[in-house]
Design a protein around this motif. Structure first.
Motif, short mmCIF file in Angstrom:
data_model
loop_
_atom_site.label_atom_id
_atom_site.label_comp_id
_atom_site.label_asym_id
_atom_site.label_seq_id
_atom_site.Cartn_x
_atom_site.Cartn_y
_atom_site.Cartn_z
N ILE A 266 0.86 -1.19 0.00
CA ILE A 266 0.00 0.00 0.00
C ILE A 266 0.89 1.23 0.00
O ILE A 266 2.01 1.22 0.52
CB ILE A 266 -0.97 0.03 1.21
N VAL A 267 0.39 2.30 -0.61
CA VAL A 267 1.12 3.57 -0.65
C VAL A 267 0.34 4.59 0.17
O VAL A 267 -0.85 4.82 -0.09
CB VAL A 267 1.30 4.07 -2.09
N VAL A 268 1.02 5.18 1.14
CA VAL A 268 0.38 6.16 2.02
C VAL A 268 1.18 7.46 1.99
O VAL A 268 2.37 7.47 1.70
CB VAL A 268 0.29 5.65 3.46
N ASP A 269 0.50 8.57 2.30
CA ASP A 269 1.21 9.84 2.46
C ASP A 269 1.70 9.95 3.90
O ASP A 269 1.55 9.02 4.70
CB ASP A 269 0.34 11.03 2.04
N ARG A 270 2.25 11.08 4.26
CA ARG A 270 2.85 11.17 5.60
C ARG A 270 1.82 11.25 6.72
O ARG A 270 2.17 11.18 7.89
CB ARG A 270 3.81 12.36 5.65
N THR A 271 0.53 11.37 6.35
CA THR A 271 -0.52 11.30 7.37
C THR A 271 -1.03 9.87 7.56
O THR A 271 -1.90 9.63 8.39
CB THR A 271 -1.71 12.20 6.99
N GLY A 272 -0.51 8.94 6.76
CA GLY A 272 -0.95 7.55 6.85
C GLY A 272 -2.13 7.22 5.96
O GLY A 272 -2.65 6.11 6.01
N PRO A 338 1.84 6.45 13.84
CA PRO A 338 1.64 5.00 13.90
C PRO A 338 0.18 4.60 14.05
O PRO A 338 -0.24 3.56 13.50
CB PRO A 338 2.46 4.59 15.13
N VAL A 339 -0.61 5.38 14.76
CA VAL A 339 -2.03 5.06 14.93
C VAL A 339 -2.75 5.12 13.59
O VAL A 339 -3.55 4.24 13.24
CB VAL A 339 -2.69 6.00 15.95
N ALA A 340 -2.46 6.17 12.82
CA ALA A 340 -3.09 6.33 11.51
C ALA A 340 -2.67 5.21 10.56
O ALA A 340 -3.50 4.67 9.81
CB ALA A 340 -2.73 7.69 10.92
N LEU A 341 -1.38 4.85 10.57
CA LEU A 341 -0.92 3.78 9.69
C LEU A 341 -1.53 2.44 10.08
O LEU A 341 -1.93 1.66 9.20
CB LEU A 341 0.61 3.71 9.71
N GLU A 342 -1.61 2.17 11.38
CA GLU A 342 -2.24 0.93 11.84
C GLU A 342 -3.69 0.86 11.37
O GLU A 342 -4.17 -0.19 10.92
CB GLU A 342 -2.18 0.86 13.37
N ALA A 343 -4.40 1.97 11.46
CA ALA A 343 -5.81 2.00 11.05
C ALA A 343 -5.94 1.77 9.55
O ALA A 343 -6.81 1.01 9.10
CB ALA A 343 -6.44 3.33 11.45
N THR A 344 -5.07 2.41 8.78
CA THR A 344 -5.12 2.25 7.32
C THR A 344 -4.84 0.82 6.92
O THR A 344 -5.57 0.25 6.08
CB THR A 344 -4.10 3.20 6.66
N LEU A 345 -3.80 0.23 7.47
CA LEU A 345 -3.47 -1.14 7.11
C LEU A 345 -4.57 -2.10 7.61
O LEU A 345 -4.90 -3.09 6.92
CB LEU A 345 -2.12 -1.54 7.70
N GLY A 346 -5.16 -1.83 8.78
CA GLY A 346 -6.24 -2.66 9.28
C GLY A 346 -7.44 -2.66 8.34
O GLY A 346 -8.02 -3.72 8.06
#
Length: 444
Positions: A266-272, A338-346
């Motif tokens: 997945i590709v995310v920006d710096r906000t996740g 990290p919270v935003a990235l965890e949510a996105t990947l979840g």
């Protein structure tokens, strides 16, 4: 200090287009001078980073299998340009591509035979044995053997078009040489290495855009032709942007910094936040869609996140990925919440599990990532030309004694999008045509 000299054909630019023009003009009997802005060690422009070129062919050849007809080639071009192309000129160049591989081979360029297995099978493109640098070295050797005069660190800085000859100014080591040429071929490339031009194209995002190729594509030749009354072609703000490793060099990184593993993560920006569906297009050219997306991100930075399964499927890269045993630690190392990235990947994994086996969840640790920036290969601007590669003036007439080849004329047929291998094809084909026509005109 000033000096003066004369020549039948002056070629400005020492990449594939200029080299093919110089060799073709010399073989046609003209005296030829080639001036290259780069020093010898960095000669060859963007061609140095190439690996293949696209050709039409009606049957198998030593370098390509099966068939790839002219109509199919044109259909592919119309698809990527959304029909925004000069079809008559495109057909002419596509037809000329049918003979460019043997012509290059006859002029010393080594092409990968089908049975070598070095690079992927392709019925559309011929692979260069040794890559683009080997191609330019071979053409320089051929040009020297034929008697072409080559000057490095020499830039075309002035051009006046006359009815009987052209007056050119060549800058080298603080001196200015005045050259009288019966004809001139301008093959100096685009404007993507000029910071002011990039800002005009992409605004504030230009500060973070990586120049993938030569730093000598400053647009000087384009500006000289504009000042001489040439008709511009293309549209400001468009360019071929791809996803590149943010840790690579800001200039001249070439193909080795390109990141192609996006469909496996997945590709995310710096906000996740994810930018788009990474699996919507998994063709080899998918990476070109991600350059503009990354350019639109905050800070023009994004991150490709993979697990070990995705990493296994990803092609090797020049620089290793950033790795971490947990997603939270990876986020910390990348500077993502990290919270935003965890949510996105979840969310991604939940949707992937619901669609099994179509999509694979990302969860096999340790995790890996590449930071991504947009990298520009070229911009979609240039000069109008006719079928003989003569520069077209603003009044619609062909310029007396001035021709254009390579990136400087590519916008006539490629005003948006890209096809793999097309850049070298346009360079070689237009260069050969321009050189032959320039030599013929010089002899008149």
């Amino acid at each position: 200090m000033e000096t003066a000299s004369g020549v039948d054909v002056l070629v400005a630019g020492g990449a594939a287009a200029g080299l093919c023009a110089a060799v073709a003009a010399r073989r046609a009997g003209a005296s030829v001078r080639l001036v290259e802005a780069a020093p010898r060690a960095f000669r060859g422009g963007n061609t140095r980073h190439a690996r293949n070129f696209r050709i039409a062919h009606d049957g198998p050849a030593p370098w390509v299998p099966d068939t790839y007809g002219e109509d199919e080639f044109l259909a592919d071009l119309l698809r990527v340009t959304e029909g925004d192309t000069d079809q008559a000129l495109a057909r002419l160049l596509i037809h000329a591509s049918t003979g460019i591989a043997p012509w290059l081979a006859d002029n010393g360029v080594r092409l990968q035979p089908l049975d070598s297995g070095v690079l992927p099978y392709s019925r559309r493109t011929v692979f260069l044995l040794g890559g683009g640098k080997a191609m330019t070295n071979a053409l320089y050797a051929t040009a020297a053997a034929l008697g072409v005069t080559v000057s490095y660190g020499s830039e075309l800085v002035g051009l006046r078009i006359g009815p009987d000859a052209c007056a050119a100014e060549i800058a080298q080591d603080g001196t200015t040489e005045h050259v009288t040429a019966k004809t001139v071929v301008v093959a100096t490339g685009g404007d993507q290495a000029d910071p002011e031009a990039l800002r005009a194209h992409f605004g504030e995002a230009a500060e973070r855009i990586v120049v993938r190729g030569t730093p000598y594509a400053t647009g000087r030749g384009l500006r000289l032709l504009h000042d001489a009354g040439a008709s511009p072609m293309g549209e400001t703000g468009r360019g071929h942007l791809v996803a590149v490793d943010a840790r690579g060099p800001h200039v001249d990184g070439g193909i080795v910094t390109r990141i192609t593993g996006i469909p496996y993560g997945i590709v995310v920006d710096r906000t996740g936040r994810r930018l788009a569906d990474e699996r919507a297009d998994t063709r080899r050219t998918h990476y070109a869609q991600w350059g503009p997306r990354i350019a639109a991100c905050p800070g023009q930075i994004a991150y490709l996140i993979l697990d070990q399964e995705g990493l296994r499927r990803t092609a090797p890269t020049a620089l290793p990925p950033v790795t971490a045993p947990t997603l939270a630690e990876l986020a910390r190392r990348l500077g993502i919440d990290p919270v935003a990235l965890e949510a996105t990947l979840g969310e991604f994994n939940e949707a992937a599990l619901a669609r099994q086996p179509a999509t694979r969840p990302i969860r096999v640790t340790p995790f890996a990532a590449w930071p991504l920036l947009p990298g520009v290969t070229f911009t979609h601007v240039g000069i109008a030309v006719d079928g003989a590669m003569r520069v077209v003036m603003r009044d619609g007439s062909p310029a007396a004694r001035v021709y254009a080849a390579g990136s400087i004329m590519a916008a006539n047929v490629l005003r948006r999008g890209y096809l793999a291998g097309l850049g070298v094809t346009l360079a070689a084909v237009s260069g050969r045509i321009a050189g032959e026509k320039a030599a013929r005109h010089a002899a008149d």
